[in-house]
Design a protein around this motif. Sequence first.
Motif, PDB file in Angstrom:
ATOM      1  N   ALA A 178       0.824  -1.210   0.000  1.00 48.04           N
ATOM      2  CA  ALA A 178       0.000   0.000   0.000  1.00 48.04           C
ATOM      3  C   ALA A 178       0.859   1.262   0.000  1.00 48.04           C
ATOM      4  N   LEU A 179       1.893   1.273   0.836  1.00 49.65           N
ATOM      5  CA  LEU A 179       2.760   2.448   0.903  1.00 49.65           C
ATOM      6  C   LEU A 179       3.549   2.655  -0.387  1.00 49.65           C
ATOM      7  N   PHE A 180       3.770   1.582  -1.112  1.00 52.05           N
ATOM      8  CA  PHE A 180       4.494   1.689  -2.384  1.00 52.05           C
ATOM      9  C   PHE A 180       3.740   2.585  -3.366  1.00 52.05           C
ATOM     10  N   ALA A 181       2.407   2.589  -3.289  1.00 50.21           N
ATOM     11  CA  ALA A 181       1.601   3.455  -4.163  1.00 50.21           C
ATOM     12  C   ALA A 181       1.875   4.931  -3.868  1.00 50.21           C
ATOM     13  N   THR A 182       2.000   5.262  -2.577  1.00 46.99           N
ATOM     14  CA  THR A 182       2.330   6.643  -2.219  1.00 46.99           C
ATOM     15  C   THR A 182       3.721   7.015  -2.705  1.00 46.99           C
ATOM     16  N   ALA A 183       4.655   6.071  -2.587  1.00 50.11           N
ATOM     17  CA  ALA A 183       6.019   6.333  -3.056  1.00 50.11           C
ATOM     18  C   ALA A 183       6.031   6.636  -4.554  1.00 50.11           C
ATOM     19  N   ILE A 184       5.249   5.871  -5.328  1.00 44.23           N
ATOM     20  CA  ILE A 184       5.188   6.122  -6.772  1.00 44.23           C
ATOM     21  C   ILE A 184       4.535   7.476  -7.048  1.00 44.23           C
ATOM     22  N   GLY A 185       3.523   7.819  -6.243  1.00 48.31           N
ATOM     23  CA  GLY A 185       2.888   9.130  -6.405  1.00 48.31           C
ATOM     24  C   GLY A 185       3.876  10.262  -6.198  1.00 48.31           C
ATOM     25  N   LEU A 186       4.716  10.140  -5.179  1.00 47.46           N
ATOM     26  CA  LEU A 186       5.746  11.155  -4.936  1.00 47.46           C
ATOM     27  C   LEU A 186       6.797  11.142  -6.032  1.00 47.46           C
ATOM     28  N   PHE A 187       7.117   9.954  -6.530  1.00 47.49           N
ATOM     29  CA  PHE A 187       8.088   9.820  -7.623  1.00 47.49           C
ATOM     30  C   PHE A 187       7.610  10.568  -8.871  1.00 47.49           C
ATOM     31  N   ALA A 188       6.300  10.565  -9.095  1.00 46.50           N
ATOM     32  CA  ALA A 188       5.737  11.296 -10.235  1.00 46.50           C
ATOM     33  C   ALA A 188       5.604  12.787  -9.947  1.00 46.50           C
ATOM     34  N   ALA A 189       5.232  13.124  -8.693  1.00 51.73           N
ATOM     35  CA  ALA A 189       4.892  14.516  -8.373  1.00 51.73           C
ATOM     36  C   ALA A 189       6.110  15.413  -8.203  1.00 51.73           C
ATOM     37  N   ILE A 190       7.155  14.912  -7.557  1.00 52.07           N
ATOM     38  CA  ILE A 190       8.291  15.778  -7.229  1.00 52.07           C
ATOM     39  C   ILE A 190       8.993  16.327  -8.478  1.00 52.07           C
ATOM     40  N   PRO A 191       9.356  15.484  -9.462  1.00 54.67           N
ATOM     41  CA  PRO A 191       9.967  16.050 -10.682  1.00 54.67           C
ATOM     42  C   PRO A 191       9.025  17.005 -11.414  1.00 54.67           C
ATOM     43  N   ALA A 192       7.723  16.668 -11.420  1.00 59.17           N
ATOM     44  CA  ALA A 192       6.757  17.539 -12.099  1.00 59.17           C
ATOM     45  C   ALA A 192       6.706  18.916 -11.448  1.00 59.17           C
ATOM     46  N   LEU A 193       6.717  18.947 -10.113  1.00 61.66           N
ATOM     47  CA  LEU A 193       6.661  20.221  -9.396  1.00 61.66           C
ATOM     48  C   LEU A 193       7.920  21.050  -9.635  1.00 61.66           C
ATOM     49  N   ILE A 194       9.084  20.412  -9.507  1.00 63.33           N
ATOM     50  CA  ILE A 194      10.344  21.134  -9.716  1.00 63.33           C
ATOM     51  C   ILE A 194      10.430  21.660 -11.146  1.00 63.33           C
ATOM     52  N   ALA A 195      10.101  20.789 -12.113  1.00 61.29           N
ATOM     53  CA  ALA A 195      10.187  21.190 -13.518  1.00 61.29           C
ATOM     54  C   ALA A 195       9.195  22.306 -13.836  1.00 61.29           C
ATOM     55  N   TYR A 196       7.983  22.215 -13.286  1.00 57.51           N
ATOM     56  CA  TYR A 196       6.985  23.260 -13.547  1.00 57.51           C
ATOM     57  C   TYR A 196       7.481  24.614 -13.053  1.00 57.51           C
ATOM     58  N   ASN A 197       8.032  24.642 -11.849  1.00 60.93           N
ATOM     59  CA  ASN A 197       8.533  25.909 -11.308  1.00 60.93           C
ATOM     60  C   ASN A 197       9.703  26.450 -12.123  1.00 60.93           C
ATOM     61  N   ARG A 198      10.634  25.575 -12.509  1.00 63.94           N
ATOM     62  CA  ARG A 198      11.797  26.022 -13.272  1.00 63.94           C
ATOM     63  C   ARG A 198      11.396  26.474 -14.676  1.00 63.94           C
ATOM     64  N   LEU A 199      10.527  25.717 -15.321  1.00 64.56           N
ATOM     65  CA  LEU A 199      10.118  26.082 -16.677  1.00 64.56           C
ATOM     66  C   LEU A 199       9.274  27.357 -16.670  1.00 64.56           C
ATOM     67  N   THR A 200       8.433  27.503 -15.668  1.00 60.52           N
ATOM     68  CA  THR A 200       7.645  28.741 -15.565  1.00 60.52           C
ATOM     69  C   THR A 200       8.561  29.940 -15.365  1.00 60.52           C
ATOM     70  N   HIS A 201       9.578  29.775 -14.528  1.00 62.74           N
ATOM     71  CA  HIS A 201      10.555  30.850 -14.332  1.00 62.74           C
ATOM     72  C   HIS A 201      11.274  31.168 -15.646  1.00 62.74           C
ATOM     73  N   GLY A 202      11.675  30.136 -16.377  1.00 66.09           N
ATOM     74  CA  GLY A 202      12.341  30.354 -17.662  1.00 66.09           C
ATOM     75  C   GLY A 202      11.444  31.057 -18.662  1.00 66.09           C
ATOM     76  N   LEU A 203      10.171  30.702 -18.678  1.00 62.90           N
ATOM     77  CA  LEU A 203       9.240  31.355 -19.597  1.00 62.90           C
ATOM     78  C   LEU A 203       8.970  32.801 -19.188  1.00 62.90           C
ATOM     79  N   ASP A 204       8.942  33.065 -17.886  1.00 61.66           N
ATOM     80  CA  ASP A 204       8.774  34.450 -17.424  1.00 61.66           C
ATOM     81  C   ASP A 204       9.952  35.315 -17.893  1.00 61.66           C
ATOM     82  N   ARG A 205      11.160  34.774 -17.779  1.00 66.45           N
ATOM     83  CA  ARG A 205      12.337  35.513 -18.244  1.00 66.45           C
ATOM     84  C   ARG A 205      12.287  35.712 -19.758  1.00 66.45           C
ATOM     85  N   PHE A 206      11.841  34.694 -20.475  1.00 73.59           N
ATOM     86  CA  PHE A 206      11.771  34.805 -21.934  1.00 73.59           C
ATOM     87  C   PHE A 206      10.692  35.805 -22.335  1.00 73.59           C
ATOM     88  N   GLU A 207       9.585  35.826 -21.598  1.00 69.12           N
ATOM     89  CA  GLU A 207       8.543  36.815 -21.866  1.00 69.12           C
ATOM     90  C   GLU A 207       9.074  38.237 -21.677  1.00 69.12           C
TER      91      GLU A 207
END
Length: 229
Positions: A178-207
Amino acid sequence: MSAAAPAADLMSPLALFMHADIVVKLVMIGLLVASVWTWGIIITHVTRLRSINRATDSYERDFWAAKDLDAFHEARGKEEIPTARIVTAGLGEWRRSIGLASSDRSGARERLTTVMSAEVEGELDRLSDRLNILATVASAAPFIGLFGTVWGIMRSFTAIAGANNTSLAVVAPGIAEALFATAIGLFAAIPALIAYNRLTHGLDRFEARLNRFADRFHATLSREFEREG
């Protein structure tokens, strides 16, 4: 040592997946698919943003060094980069404005601002396409994983009650699955969150960069209006 090896095999990711309930398996598969999709979006956007920044560097450098903007635009106006499309939109509006019988230079400048601002916004919309998926995965994946965990723990407690045995050997595998499902959820969420923030920052600078370019180009065309006047 021989007892530890089977226990380790039972706790391996593949074993945890294979022994999980069908609902938890579906949750895990969905989260893994979301993770692969997320990494595809991340790699695509990072590569594209770097490529566009390099192409923009070259275009802007040559644009401001050009003596004849019409000749430069004729040669490089069809390049698939935001600055080239801003120049195309600005020159198009400037030519239409100077072709009018009216000499309303103030109105022409306002139209230039509107046209180039709209082009900047359109370029940012194209560049930010699918970034909302990263935000969705980052926010939803932990909760989806938690749902799988809650479901798996409920199933484990039901099995424990049926077996009338609360020893750790009986409880641990089901809870680990059961806990393995949460681990996979975090495995998917953490890179997505970091990448979203970094890419949004990059797009703001490009704008900001596109807006600076549009402002300088607007000033150049405004001086041309003065000469035409």
